[in-house]
Write an enzyme that holds these catalytic residues in place. Structure first.
Site, short mmCIF file in Angstrom:
data_model
loop_
_atom_site.label_atom_id
_atom_site.label_comp_id
_atom_site.label_asym_id
_atom_site.label_seq_id
_atom_site.Cartn_x
_atom_site.Cartn_y
_atom_site.Cartn_z
CE1 TYR A 29 -54.72 -23.83 4.66
CE2 TYR A 29 -56.89 -23.86 5.70
CZ TYR A 29 -56.00 -24.38 4.78
OH TYR A 29 -56.37 -25.42 3.97
CD GLU A 51 -58.21 -31.54 3.64
OE1 GLU A 51 -58.93 -32.05 4.52
OE2 GLU A 51 -58.22 -30.33 3.39
CD1 TRP A 59 -57.20 -26.25 8.59
CD2 TRP A 59 -56.70 -28.36 8.04
NE1 TRP A 59 -56.32 -26.24 7.53
CE2 TRP A 59 -56.01 -27.51 7.17
CE3 TRP A 59 -56.56 -29.76 7.90
CZ2 TRP A 59 -55.16 -27.99 6.18
CZ3 TRP A 59 -55.71 -30.23 6.90
CH2 TRP A 59 -55.02 -29.35 6.05
#
Length: 200
Positions: A29, A51, A59
């Protein structure tokens, strides 16, 4: 790890921050997506939604559930999600593959409706990118990376005014980082300056 900066040099010789140095998913990522410009409505709505779901979680947790989120939320097509009803909410709350938080699910549906309504006033992309600052941070260490900015606070206010939820200034700064509106790659990272938005 370089103690003074927080960068970790991988087996490929590339320097990455600690959070992206070891987990293969986070590393990919970081190397391919984080900080690269996103300007299409659907891509922005997806990232805004993820988010919001990330708030209070790691995350990595969200990335591991991303494909399930995409399936559950109709590929984050704002038109489709804007039409979700109580049956869809019940379906989502029963889906163990995603984050089952009623407030965040309701906010995502409401944010889809807000995204659709923004189209006659320039659209989501125009609104978000209008808050790109004149300068980007140049952090040498992890401690130098801000968590908010004047622009993220202003973006949060603007989005709230349009009916968006779960768009606080810290969450919006994380969004700005992810989208390339700011470049918070550490000086020395192999990704610094690669977005095409900022020179260095």
């Amino acid at each position: 790890m370089t103690e003074t900066t927080g960068l970790v040099v991988g087996d490929d010789g590339r320097a990455r921050p600690q959070w992206a140095a070891h987990d293969p998913l986070l590393r990919t990522y970081y190397d391919t997506e984080w900080g690269m410009p996103v300007r299409d409505e659907q891509g922005l709505f997806e990232r805004l939604s993820l988010e919001a779901f990330q708030s209070g979680l790691s995350w990595a947790t969200i990335l591991r559930k991303r494909s399930a989120f995409r399936e559950a939320f109709a590929g984050f097509d704002p038109d489709a999600v804007a039409r979700f009803d109580e049956a869809d909410t019940a379906r989502l709350l029963a889906d163990a593959r995603i984050v089952r938080n009623r407030a965040k699910i309701a906010a995502t549906i409401g944010n889809a409706q807000a995204t659709v309504s923004l189209r006659d006033r320039g659209g989501l992309a125009e609104l978000i990118w209008s808050f790109q600052p004149r300068e980007t941070p140049r952090p040498r260490t992890v401690a130098d990376v801000p968590t908010q900015s004047d622009e993220s606070r202003a973006l949060a206010r603007a989005l709230r005014k349009e009916g968006f939820r779960f768009v606080g200034p810290t969450t919006m700064f994380a969004l700005m980082e992810a989208l390339g509106l700011v470049d918070t790659h550490l000086l020395g990272s192999h990704r610094r300056g690669t977005s095409g938005v900022w020179d260095t």
